[in-house]
Design an enzyme around this catalytic site. Structure first.
Site, PDB file in Angstrom:
ATOM      1  N   ALA A 196       0.848  -1.195   0.000  1.00 37.50           N
ATOM      2  CA  ALA A 196       0.000   0.000   0.000  1.00 37.50           C
ATOM      3  C   ALA A 196       0.879   1.238   0.000  1.00 37.50           C
ATOM      4  CB  ALA A 196      -0.922   0.010   1.218  1.00 37.50           C
ATOM      5  N   ASP A 197       0.318   2.317  -0.497  1.00 37.41           N
ATOM      6  CA  ASP A 197       1.029   3.588  -0.464  1.00 37.41           C
ATOM      7  C   ASP A 197       0.016   4.711  -0.371  1.00 37.41           C
ATOM      8  OD1 ASP A 197       3.883   4.654  -0.704  1.00 37.41           O
ATOM      9  OD2 ASP A 197       2.746   5.978  -2.028  1.00 37.41           O
ATOM     10  N   THR A 198       0.421   5.762   0.307  1.00 35.48           N
ATOM     11  CA  THR A 198      -0.427   6.945   0.470  1.00 35.48           C
ATOM     12  C   THR A 198       0.376   8.175   0.091  1.00 35.48           C
ATOM     13  OG1 THR A 198      -1.619   5.913   2.301  1.00 35.48           O
ATOM     14  CG2 THR A 198      -1.778   8.302   2.132  1.00 35.48           C
TER      15      THR A 198
END
Length: 196
Positions: free
Chosen positions: A72-74
């Protein structure tokens, strides 16, 4: 038999969110290049990183053919510009000044990878900050919280007092969109609410 889920992230927030929905996992340390590509848009950037993290984690588990890896990445985007993790006090204060009194977008992508298969979801949320005084951004910087956070702030932490409005997924802004993550996990045969 339920596949083993691996979390390709060192983020304590992502660990807490997965635990919150009752999904057991094993944490993997992965390192990828997070430099944006030339002319890469924030949505394309964040989805690429999520997929790359999942793929890097899976590559390290070549002998586990039942493994499913979550990456995941934000990122924070303001006026189409990616605001990553600030590298210095000056950069963090400049980000906070730019975000103060304005609405920005928080983009979080989650990807699941297994042998020969990778799926991803992108979630967009809009966060509005109240106007910020220079003195309070200095005090906030001194807490140490902005240093490893996209956009230089943590909505689940001390910066909660800056947020006047949120449209979208709170958990996505924290770092993992739980609704979309649960849907992806179900597609890969991994249920939520497992007894631990």
């Amino acid at each position: 038999m339920v596949a083993t889920l691996y979390l390709a992230s060192g983020s304590p927030r992502r660990r807490e969110l997965l635990t919150q929905i009752g999904v057991p996992f094993i944490t993997l340390a992965v390192t990828i290049d997070e430099t944006p590509l030339a002319d890469e848009t924030p949505p394309t950037y964040v989805e690429r990183l999520a997929r790359d993290k999942a793929a890097a984690g899976l590559a390290g588990l070549a002998d586990d053919h039942q493994a499913v890896v979550l990456g995941a990445d934000t990122t924070v985007a303001l006026d189409g510009r990616i605001l990553g993790k600030p590298g210095s006090r000056a950069e963090a204060l400049a980000m906070l000044r730019a975000l103060g009194g304005r609405r920005h977008e928080v983009l979080t992508a989650v990807a699941l990878a297994s042998a020969g298969h990778c799926e991803a979801r992108l979630v967009r949320s809009r966060v509005t900050f109240r106007p910020l005084a220079a003195a309070e951004t200095e005090v906030y910087w001194a807490t140490g919280e902005p240093l490893d956070k996209a956009g230089g702030y943590a909505i689940q932490g001390l910066a909660a007092v800056f947020v006047s409005h949120l449209e979208g997924s709170y958990s996505a802004v924290v770092g993992l969109p739980l609704c979309e993550t649960a849907q992806l996990l179900a597609e890969f045969g991994i249920p939520c609410w497992q007894r631990q």
